[in-house]
Design a protein around this motif. Structure first.
Motif, short mmCIF file in Angstrom:
data_model
loop_
_atom_site.label_atom_id
_atom_site.label_comp_id
_atom_site.label_asym_id
_atom_site.label_seq_id
_atom_site.Cartn_x
_atom_site.Cartn_y
_atom_site.Cartn_z
N ALA A 1 32.20 -22.14 -36.67
CA ALA A 1 33.28 -21.10 -37.12
C ALA A 1 33.33 -20.10 -37.49
O ALA A 1 33.78 -19.06 -37.08
CB ALA A 1 34.23 -22.06 -37.97
N HIS A 2 32.01 -20.29 -37.92
CA HIS A 2 31.58 -18.95 -39.24
C HIS A 2 31.06 -17.48 -37.31
O HIS A 2 31.81 -16.59 -38.02
CB HIS A 2 30.57 -19.18 -40.00
CG HIS A 2 30.27 -18.08 -40.42
ND1 HIS A 2 29.00 -17.12 -40.55
CD2 HIS A 2 31.21 -17.57 -42.04
CE1 HIS A 2 28.57 -16.12 -40.73
NE2 HIS A 2 29.99 -16.27 -42.12
N LEU A 3 30.56 -18.29 -36.88
CA LEU A 3 30.17 -17.41 -35.68
C LEU A 3 30.98 -16.94 -34.91
O LEU A 3 32.00 -15.58 -34.58
CB LEU A 3 29.03 -17.70 -34.77
CG LEU A 3 27.47 -18.62 -35.68
CD1 LEU A 3 26.58 -18.88 -34.39
CD2 LEU A 3 26.94 -17.29 -36.41
N ALA A 4 32.55 -17.23 -34.78
CA ALA A 4 33.19 -17.69 -33.55
C ALA A 4 34.17 -16.46 -34.68
O ALA A 4 35.10 -15.26 -33.93
CB ALA A 4 34.21 -18.65 -33.22
N ALA A 5 34.93 -16.43 -35.57
CA ALA A 5 34.84 -15.50 -36.32
C ALA A 5 34.17 -14.56 -37.13
O ALA A 5 34.97 -12.98 -36.23
CB ALA A 5 35.34 -16.10 -38.00
N CYS A 6 33.45 -13.93 -37.02
CA CYS A 6 32.23 -13.12 -36.58
C CYS A 6 32.68 -12.62 -34.68
O CYS A 6 32.77 -11.24 -35.66
CB CYS A 6 30.47 -13.25 -36.98
SG CYS A 6 30.41 -13.94 -38.39
N GLN A 7 32.42 -13.32 -34.33
CA GLN A 7 32.28 -12.42 -32.85
C GLN A 7 33.99 -11.71 -32.43
O GLN A 7 34.61 -11.05 -32.25
CB GLN A 7 32.44 -14.06 -31.91
CG GLN A 7 33.05 -12.94 -30.35
CD GLN A 7 31.54 -11.99 -29.91
OE1 GLN A 7 30.04 -12.18 -30.47
NE2 GLN A 7 31.72 -11.11 -29.06
N TYR A 8 34.93 -12.74 -33.42
CA TYR A 8 36.27 -11.79 -33.22
C TYR A 8 36.52 -10.63 -34.09
O TYR A 8 37.38 -9.86 -33.50
CB TYR A 8 37.75 -13.49 -34.01
CG TYR A 8 39.06 -12.66 -34.13
CD1 TYR A 8 39.70 -11.61 -35.67
CD2 TYR A 8 40.06 -12.38 -32.89
CE1 TYR A 8 40.65 -11.62 -35.41
CE2 TYR A 8 41.39 -12.69 -33.45
CZ TYR A 8 41.83 -11.40 -34.70
OH TYR A 8 42.68 -11.86 -34.43
N MET A 9 36.16 -10.54 -35.52
CA MET A 9 35.98 -9.52 -36.22
C MET A 9 35.49 -8.27 -35.34
O MET A 9 35.42 -7.28 -35.20
CB MET A 9 35.55 -9.25 -37.26
CG MET A 9 35.68 -10.38 -38.33
SD MET A 9 34.93 -10.36 -39.82
CE MET A 9 34.74 -8.70 -40.82
N ASP A 10 34.41 -8.16 -34.54
CA ASP A 10 34.06 -7.34 -33.59
C ASP A 10 34.42 -7.30 -32.18
O ASP A 10 34.97 -5.58 -32.55
CB ASP A 10 32.33 -8.56 -32.98
CG ASP A 10 31.24 -7.92 -33.98
OD1 ASP A 10 30.42 -9.74 -33.76
OD2 ASP A 10 31.96 -7.46 -35.41
N LEU A 11 35.63 -8.47 -31.94
CA LEU A 11 36.05 -7.48 -31.08
C LEU A 11 37.65 -6.66 -31.25
O LEU A 11 37.83 -5.89 -30.82
CB LEU A 11 36.46 -8.56 -30.02
CG LEU A 11 35.51 -9.86 -29.86
CD1 LEU A 11 36.60 -11.22 -29.19
CD2 LEU A 11 34.99 -8.86 -28.18
N MET A 12 37.57 -7.47 -32.65
CA MET A 12 38.75 -5.53 -33.39
C MET A 12 37.83 -4.28 -33.37
O MET A 12 39.43 -3.81 -33.40
CB MET A 12 39.11 -6.69 -34.45
CG MET A 12 39.64 -8.45 -34.56
SD MET A 12 41.41 -7.90 -33.86
CE MET A 12 41.99 -6.86 -35.21
#
Length: 221
Positions: free
Chosen positions: A164-175
């Motif tokens: 879940a942490h990695l998915a959130a980090c990926q979400y931040m990068d995409l933002m």
């Protein structure tokens, strides 16, 4: 031989006849004494044999009782002490692991909420990462003392929260990327992913973990 001749013989040789009669009487008495003594000796032998057999039976029963006492009492006592020590060690392991597992899940929740709301999340991201490392280290140190079910559940919680942490980090990068249709779709995928991992799989696993720890500690304690 008629009566007169017998009386004549006794009169002429009375001493020899008397000696013979005496010898016969002595022999008879001797036989009677020997027979009575043999019966007495046999009786005493039987009594001694019975007492000896009784003594051996008593000794055998004593040895059996002592053996049973040794088997049932001493090892049983040691087993109870061993079970108590094992319970204390296992409970101590859970007391060391559980606070760090909950800390990881709590810090991760704060990080995910900050990410989704668009708030600065750099410090929360680092705290969640460090919490995962601490939880993993505590599990590795205490794994030999954990029940297999608890070990498996703790591992699953940590792995799920890390995903879940990695998915959130990926979400931040995409933002940070340009707002195209592709990046918007990818962001939605990552956001849905960390929601499902955190609010779904991780939360459910934590509930199972709590039940397992409670069953292992409260039932025995």
């Amino acid at each position: 031989m008629d009566t007169d001749q017998l009386l004549s013989l006794i009169n002429n040789d009375g001493a020899a006849v008397l000696l013979s009669v005496t010898a016969i009487a002595v022999a008879l008495l001797t036989l009677l004494y020997v027979a009575r003594d043999r019966r007495r000796q046999d009786f005493m032998d039987d009594q001694l044999k019975q007492r000896t057999e009784t003594l051996w039976r008593d000794m055998d029963e004593l040895r059996i009782n002592q053996f049973n006492d040794t088997v049932t009492s001493l090892p049983g006592h040691g087993s109870r002490e061993s079970d108590s020590d094992q319970f204390a060690t296992e409970k101590a392991a859970y007391e060391a692991i559980w606070p760090l597992v909950w800390q990881l899940h709590d810090h991760l929740g704060m990080f995910l909420r900050a990410v989704e709301s668009g708030e600065p999340a750099g410090d929360l991201r680092l705290e969640a990462r460090n919490a995962a490392l601490e939880a993993r280290r505590a599990l590795n140190q205490n794994r030999p003392f954990c029940h297999g079910d608890v070990d498996e559940l703790v591992t699953k919680v940590i792995d799920t929260d890390i995903k879940a942490h990695l998915a959130a980090c990926q979400y931040m990068d995409l933002m940070k990327e340009s707002a195209t249709s592709n990046t918007a779709h990818d962001r939605n995928v990552q956001r849905e992913k960390f929601h499902l991992l955190y609010d779904g799989e991780a939360r459910e696993t934590i509930n199972h973990l709590v039940a397992a720890i409670r069953e292992r500690t409260l039932r025995k304690g």
